[in-house]
Scaffold this motif. Structure first.
Motif, PDB file in Angstrom:
ATOM      1  N   LYS A 124     -51.050  -8.798 -70.424  1.00 57.56           N
ATOM      2  CA  LYS A 124     -51.862  -8.583 -69.236  1.00 57.56           C
ATOM      3  C   LYS A 124     -51.101  -9.105 -68.021  1.00 57.56           C
ATOM      4  N   ASP A 148     -51.117  -9.373 -63.402  1.00 51.58           N
ATOM      5  CA  ASP A 148     -51.847  -9.231 -62.135  1.00 51.58           C
ATOM      6  C   ASP A 148     -50.919  -9.680 -61.016  1.00 51.58           C
ATOM      7  N   SER A 152     -52.930  -4.592 -61.025  1.00 48.80           N
ATOM      8  CA  SER A 152     -53.095  -5.298 -62.298  1.00 48.80           C
ATOM      9  C   SER A 152     -53.013  -4.302 -63.439  1.00 48.80           C
ATOM     10  N   GLY A 153     -52.887  -4.826 -64.649  1.00 51.21           N
ATOM     11  CA  GLY A 153     -52.839  -3.922 -65.775  1.00 51.21           C
ATOM     12  C   GLY A 153     -52.706  -4.645 -67.092  1.00 51.21           C
ATOM     13  N   LYS A 196     -52.549   0.402 -69.083  1.00 53.44           N
ATOM     14  CA  LYS A 196     -53.330   0.794 -67.915  1.00 53.44           C
ATOM     15  C   LYS A 196     -52.822  -0.011 -66.734  1.00 53.44           C
ATOM     16  N   HIS A 197     -52.470   0.693 -65.667  1.00 52.63           N
ATOM     17  CA  HIS A 197     -52.006   0.059 -64.437  1.00 52.63           C
ATOM     18  C   HIS A 197     -52.974   0.452 -63.329  1.00 52.63           C
ATOM     19  N   SER A 198     -53.584  -0.545 -62.690  1.00 49.63           N
ATOM     20  CA  SER A 198     -54.598  -0.281 -61.674  1.00 49.63           C
ATOM     21  C   SER A 198     -54.106  -0.734 -60.308  1.00 49.63           C
ATOM     22  N   ASP A 233     -56.967   3.859 -61.693  1.00 52.34           N
ATOM     23  CA  ASP A 233     -56.374   3.500 -62.977  1.00 52.34           C
ATOM     24  C   ASP A 233     -55.366   4.560 -63.406  1.00 52.34           C
ATOM     25  N   HIS A 234     -54.190   4.120 -63.754  1.00 47.69           N
ATOM     26  CA  HIS A 234     -53.156   5.010 -64.277  1.00 47.69           C
ATOM     27  C   HIS A 234     -52.927   4.646 -65.739  1.00 47.69           C
ATOM     28  N   ARG A 235     -53.135   5.606 -66.625  1.00 49.79           N
ATOM     29  CA  ARG A 235     -52.990   5.338 -68.058  1.00 49.79           C
ATOM     30  C   ARG A 235     -51.646   5.848 -68.546  1.00 49.79           C
ATOM     31  N   HIS A 293     -46.144   3.686 -59.834  1.00 44.84           N
ATOM     32  CA  HIS A 293     -47.473   3.736 -59.213  1.00 44.84           C
ATOM     33  C   HIS A 293     -47.658   2.709 -58.101  1.00 44.84           C
TER      34      HIS A 293
END
Length: 398
Positions: free
Chosen positions: A16, A18, A30-31, A44-46, A51-53, A75
């Motif tokens: 994880k 951030d 974060s992701g 997952k990158h937010s 959200d980008h999966r 991203h």
């Protein structure tokens, strides 16, 4: 204490992260990378609420970190173009060696490795995150922030177990406590909300998630906490039982239960999962509402243990200014908050406002009545922000 800090929390099969803007007190992105070491990993990158999966294969934490770097590059924001202040690492167990966030060098890394026997499920993964981050960002200060550090202020009578000196000295058997960054942040925030100087505020913090712990905080210092040598002791949790009779291992060994099976059962098959077959607290509440007797008993067990610790810590503190609920269950379960504090008005002066409690489902709230002698607060935890602030402070003082 400012700048951008990449917070890394490496688990056994996850990574994880951030990116925290310490000045703004906010996340830039974060992701999480999951299923590390499995045939198919996912991430997952937010960023900016989107959200980008990402699908891929990560054989180890090194590959997961490469995926993290790629996610930022594709991203945003691209880490290569940022002047990172520090990389802050969550490390579960610092033993008695670390009482504060610490800049990582080879000696610190070796000490964390020496502490692996105290946290065999966590410290090895935390070390993997440290090693790959140091390799990727060799010129950026790396800072370890320990779950146990906040509890290094426990007095000897609170951390000492009544066992022989060999166990205490050679095997380092004592109470350490965990969730320190959460308890530190929430207790400080509770004082701020009450308009009290931190050194004058006495707060009982209840961190209630899949892992759960209670801490008595006197003037910003942890003076007692429910988790012990490991995160197994104390409150009933999602898959951990909390307090047990110490004779249980011997009793079960006589019935043919191996030490390995016992350890696995206590870490992964007990708590709510052992009582009702699931560690999902929302499902528990649904089953209680529908009249499920087994679920009702499980809920009562959880609430009773929680109420017992609140009473014990009120006695430890002598004066309580606030009880603060935090983490996933603490922030989102009015039912458990009400049950845990039921019947404490006459003895401790704790009175919950039912309407305020039911309405407090997100954000910061005061849920006690105007007449309550003790404030009852709901405060979302901010462990990543706390880690980032502490890492930035260490980097600034380097």
């Amino acid at each position: 204490m400012s700048g951008l800090v990449l917070v890394v929390n490496a688990g056994s099969s996850s990574l994880k992260y951030d990116l925290i803007d310490v000045d703004a007190g906010a996340s830039r992105a974060s992701g999480v990378v999951e299923r590390i070491g499995e045939p198919s990993s996912r991430a997952k990158h937010s960023v900016d609420g989107v959200d980008h999966r990402i699908e891929g294969t990560c054989a180890d934490h090194g590959a997961a970190f490469e995926l993290l770097i790629d996610a930022f590059r594709e991203h945003g924001p691209d880490l290569a173009g940022l002047d990172l202040t520090a990389v802050g690492h969550r490390v579960v167990h610092g033993g008695a060696d670390f009482s504060a966030p610490t800049r990582i060098d080879d000696q610190v890394e070796a000490t964390i490795e020496r502490l692996v026997p105290l946290a065999p499920l966590h410290n090895p993964a935390n070390l993997e995150g440290i090693r790959v981050a140091r390799a990727h960002f060799p010129d950026v200060p790396q800072v370890a922030v320990f779950d146990t550090a906040f509890h290094q202020t426990l007095p000897p009578h609170a951390y000492t177990y009544a066992v022989n000196r060999t166990w205490r000295d050679e095997h380092r058997v004592r109470r350490y406590g965990f969730h320190g960054t959460s308890h530190a942040y929430v207790s400080r925030r509770a004082a701020e909300l009450l308009g009290l100087p931190v050194p004058e505020a006495n707060v009982i913090v209840l961190h209630l998630g899949n892992g759960a712990s209670a801490t008595a905080v006197a003037g910003g210092r942890s003076v007692d906490t429910s988790m012990g040598l490991s995160p197994l002791e104390g409150l009933v949790m999602g898959t951990r039982p909390g307090d047990l009779d110490p004779s249980l291992p011997a009793h079960l060994s006589r019935a043919g239960v191996s030490l390995e099976d016992y350890d696995r059962a206590l870490n992964k098959e007990s708590g709510l999962k052992g009582l009702i077959g699931t560690n999902d607290f929302r499902e528990l509440e649904e089953r209680v509402t529908s009249g499920d007797v087994e679920a009702g008993l499980a809920f009562d067990v959880v609430a009773h243990r929680l109420r017992k610790y609140i009473g014990a810590y009120a006695a430890v503190l002598g004066r309580v200014d606030a009880v603060a609920f935090t983490a996933g269950i603490g922030e989102h379960s009015p039912m458990l908050r009400a049950a845990a504090l039921d019947g404490l008005a006459d003895l401790f002066g704790i009175e919950v406002d039912p309407a305020a409690n039911e309405a407090a489902m997100s954000g910061e709230h005061r849920i006690s009545t105007a007449a309550s002698r003790v404030a009852v607060l709901v405060i979302p935890t901010a462990e990543e922000l706390e880690i980032a602030r502490e890492a930035a402070a260490v980097a600034a003082g380097a």
